[in-house]
Design an enzyme around this catalytic site. Structure first.
Site, PDB file in Angstrom:
ATOM      1  N   HIS A 181       0.863  -1.128   0.171  1.00  0.00           N
ATOM      2  CA  HIS A 181      -0.031  -0.050   0.031  1.00  0.00           C
ATOM      3  C   HIS A 181       0.898   1.336   0.094  1.00  0.00           C
ATOM      4  O   HIS A 181       0.344   2.248  -0.554  1.00  0.00           O
ATOM      5  CB  HIS A 181      -1.014   0.054   1.249  1.00  0.00           C
ATOM      6  CG  HIS A 181      -2.129  -0.881   1.154  1.00  0.00           C
ATOM      7  ND1 HIS A 181      -1.839  -2.190   1.441  1.00  0.00           N
ATOM      8  CD2 HIS A 181      -3.319  -0.851   0.566  1.00  0.00           C
ATOM      9  CE1 HIS A 181      -3.018  -2.841   1.337  1.00  0.00           C
ATOM     10  NE2 HIS A 181      -3.994  -2.013   0.703  1.00  0.00           N
ATOM     11  N   GLY A 182       2.057   1.160   0.491  1.00  0.00           N
ATOM     12  CA  GLY A 182       2.850   2.473   0.379  1.00  0.00           C
ATOM     13  C   GLY A 182       4.109   2.299   1.454  1.00  0.00           C
ATOM     14  O   GLY A 182       4.113   1.329   2.247  1.00  0.00           O
TER      15      GLY A 182
END
Lengths: 324, 477
Positions: free
Chosen positions: B328-329
């Site tokens: 996701h990051g």
């Protein structure tokens, strides 16, 4: 494919027709409101319905709106005065208001332009954008000025109902006005709105926050303002510039104040416009007349208006302008 | 060009008419139009990364082609590894390089070594996590001999840049989408009507629910230190609903648009809030990503650790979900989010219920036991999403700390009645539709007049309750 498109069009016809009817319903009812969009609606109504027809118009931002008691001026100067000051907007919207006013009303003899430091500061959004909602459809003058200002785009001025996208509060307001459920009081008298209250600003904090603060001076906006002056001269509308009181303690907040003032002063010299500068007037040294550095409270605005009326009478500026 | 914007409506309407009326009888032209539209759509967001998207497509197209034609398995492996390195490398560079530098500096300073951090000013190309995973799937499947590469560059480039799914998925497999691009598409009326219904439902979830919840959650998470516990609890409950409405809303629109163009793409959500346990939740949440990781991360890991029994399985789950979190990051909050979900799996692995799938029932309402399981799963998910939503682990810990104080009994922030009704309405309708692919599908069983009245209600709700300019949350990943 054709069946799908045909049925889609049939399906969407009802919401489209309802949308147009709702546009009429919402716009009509919003126009009845005295308080919607921070009391701006009655002023726009007066402008669009040709009910201003005054000899003297006061134009400007919130500093015009809360400083000039137009009713008092009417009585004491024995002439009709209307204040079209518009909160939070720069000369883009101020100029638009004048343009629309001239289109739908008798031409004024004098426009008193309240000047302020944010006048040429280009902003890509509109302050209190809901104020133009009921009027903007197919209004090309308005479209020219506002189509690049958030939250609007050109389509909002062309396609019915589109501008009410996401405006459920506006719909609720319109229904409430339709049902006469909201008690409303008249906040603006001849466009003027007195603001009750005492000093509320933390000046020390402001000084820290605005340590390097400058307002922009957009050359296009200066050009527009210059053109506005030329148009007024062409129409034989006399102009008076007023820099209304600013609290002395906040004078240094905007770092390029002198630069902005020099723009006004050069125009004053160029076009020989009478200019009244209250920035060094005793009222600007007394905090009790202000609720923040650039806005007078009710007491302050009454004091200022009276002083301004006296100055106009004493200097006979109005008489000499109208005699030209 | 957001799916919810008027400019997208105009773009898609024009494209749709050209696609079905002008180019219907010429597949190559239809695919070229699709590719052109996909690139226009991408450039509208940020033209600077079009070269990266096209370059990535070219590299993967060539790697796939040469790997398939390789004269020996060894050479094939070399080509496949080049493809993997190119894809993973670009993802790591654009998404994680600063995170690695900052984390290394932080670790060094913890042990008393001071380094001068020199981070790079890197912009994250939109949709990179999604199109890179699509490309990786293509390369990996060719490597495993599961897929033959396409010889048609237009088809391959369209597969990578397919605009309905370009920015946030679903991450369709090459063997699902490429054959559809290679075959003539037919316009089927009933399919198009159902697709339109699915788009409408997606718009409702995004505009009427997610964007309006964002107004509350953004404000509360920004000022959590000044909010009472009851308000924080509301935010903790609302955020999973917001992200679900946002992402599943996006997915419904994307899938609906693809269906209107004659494509069938993977279902991305299957009513995850009705999951009976956390394993069930992951079978229903972001399905295309979960399937991707199951195939390429979890399965190889579980084979690798198979000699260790349940411990090996737990280890595989923990690694898999931590990597999903990190996908996701570049933030430790996402890693903790994934790790937490991995930990939630442990009891299920230990009692052997991890793979038990319960078919959705047709009862009107859940039984007491089902309701208890749904509630418990939701609480676990909501707790993990505190980390997901917070800017840092420290903020998340403080948020949780403030969540359990005596101010839990104080009056929370007041929610608008209309949004509360929309949320309840969405959950009820989704429960009723849980045997279908999307939440509004049940409506097609209603009488025609009721159907139309309900559609009109949704259209006007979307119109009046939308907020302008709210991006989809998953675009940032």
């Amino acid at each position: 494919m054709r069946k799908y498109l045909r049925n889609l069009i049939i399906f969407l016809a009802l919401p489209l027709i309802t949308g147009i009817l709702l546009d009429v319903f919402i716009s009509t009812n919003l126009k009845k409101s005295l308080t919607f969009a921070a009391d701006e609606i009655p002023v726009w109504n007066d402008i669009y319905n040709g009910r201003i027809n005054s000899d003297i118009i006061i134009n400007g931002s919130s500093r015009a709106l809360v400083h000039f008691d137009a009713d008092k001026m009417s009585r004491e100067l024995n002439t009709s005065v209307y204040n079209i000051g518009d909160d939070g907007n720069n000369f883009d919207i101020q100029g638009l208001r004048c343009k629309v006013l001239l289109k739908y009303n008798r031409q004024p003899k004098v426009i008193i332009q309240s000047i302020d430091l944010a006048m040429f500061n280009k902003i890509n959004y509109m302050f209190m954008p809901t104020q133009i909602l009921p009027y903007m459809l197919w209004d090309w003058d308005m479209m020219q000025v506002c189509k690049h200002k958030s939250p609007y785009d050109a389509a909002d001025f062309v396609i019915p109902f589109k501008r009410y996208y996401g405006q459920h509060d506006v719909l609720r307001n319109a229904i409430s006005i339709f049902r006469h459920r909201r008690p409303e009081h008249v906040a603006r008298i001849k466009g003027y709105r007195a603001t009750d209250g005492t000093w509320e600003q933390d000046l020390a904090a402001e000084k820290v926050k605005m340590a390097n603060f400058k307002f922009g001076i957009d050359s296009d906006m200066v050009k527009n303002f210059d053109q506005f002056i030329i148009d007024c001269r062409r129409r034989n509308i006399k102009l008076i510039f007023v820099n209304t009181p600013e609290y002395i303690g906040g004078r240094t907040l905007v770092k390029n104040r002198a630069e902005i003032m020099s723009v006004f002063k050069s125009l004053v010299t160029k076009y020989r416009i009478p200019f009244f500068d209250y920035s060094n007037h005793p009222i600007s040294y007394n905090q009790k007349y202000f609720y923040n550095t650039v806005h007078l409270n009710r007491g302050g605005s009454q004091y200022f208006t009276q002083n301004f009326i006296d100055t106009l009478k004493k200097t006979r500026v109005l008489d000499s302008l109208l005699a030209r | 060009m957001l799916f919810t914007s008027s400019i997208f409506l105009a773009f898609f309407a024009t494209f749709f008419l050209l696609y079905w009326l002008a180019f219907k009888n010429n597949l190559r032209l239809q695919n070229l139009l699709l590719l052109f539209a996909s690139y226009v759509f991408y450039c509208w967001w940020d033209w600077r990364f079009l070269a990266l998207l096209a370059g990535s497509s070219l590299v993967n197209f060539l790697v796939g082609k040469y790997a398939y034609r390789a004269s020996s398995p060894r050479l094939k492996k070399v080509y496949i590894n080049i493809g993997i390195i190119a894809n993973v490398g670009s993802l790591l560079f654009f998404k994680y390089v600063n995170f690695f530098i900052e984390s290394a500096v932080a670790i060094l300073s913890k042990i008393g070594l001071h380094a001068d951090p020199h981070t790079l000013n890197i912009l994250l190309p939109l949709g990179i996590s999604f199109y890179t995973f699509r490309a990786l799937n293509y390369i990996l499947d060719i490597g495993k001999g599961k897929l033959e590469p396409t010889e048609n560059w237009v088809i391959f480039f369209s597969f990578i840049a397919f605009f309905p799914c370009l920015l946030a998925g679903p991450i369709d497999k090459a063997k699902t989408l490429i054959p559809q691009l290679a075959a003539k598409r037919n316009f089927i009326y009933t399919e198009a009507v159902d697709a339109t219904r699915q788009i409408l439902w997606g718009l409702f979830k995004k505009s009427a629910i997610a964007d309006n919840i964002a107004f509350y959650t953004d404000g509360i998470y920004k000022t959590y230190f000044a909010s009472n516990s009851s308000t924080l609890l509301i935010a903790a409950i609302l955020y999973p609903i917001q992200i679900y409405a946002d992402f599943s809303g996006y997915s419904d629109i994307a899938i609906g648009l693809a269906r209107l163009l004659g494509f069938k793409v993977t279902q991305n959500f299957n009513f995850p809030f009705f999951a009976q346990n956390i394993a069930d939740f992951w079978r229903r949440w972001h399905i295309s990503l979960t399937k991707w990781f199951t195939e390429y991360v979890f399965t190889p890991l579980s084979i690798h650790f198979r000699d260790y029994g349940k411990v090996g399985l737990i280890l595989s789950v923990l690694i898999n979900l931590t990597v999903i979190g990190a996908w996701h990051g570049a933030n430790w909050t996402f890693i903790i989010f994934g790790l937490l979900h991995g930990l939630y799996f442990i009891p299920l692995v230990l009692n052997g219920t991890v793979n038990k799938t319960k078919k959705p029932g047709v009862k009107n309402w859940p039984s007491l036991v089902e309701f208890k399981n749904i509630l418990l799963t939701f609480c676990l998910v909501a707790f993990s999403f505190i980390f997901f939503r917070s800017d840092s682990i420290a903020n998340a810990v403080q948020f949780i700390h403030r969540l359990f104080t005596t101010s839990l009994l104080e009056k929370p922030i007041r929610l608008s009645y209309s949004f509360t009704i929309f949320i309840i309405g969405m959950l009820v309708l989704e429960w009723k539709s849980r045997t279908y692919d999307y939440g509004l599908a049940i409506v097609k069983t209603w009488p025609r007049a009721a159907q139309w009245a309900f559609y009109y209600f949704i259209i006007f709700t979307v119109f009046f309750f939308s907020t302008t300019g709210q991006n989809f949350i998953y675009f940032q990943f």
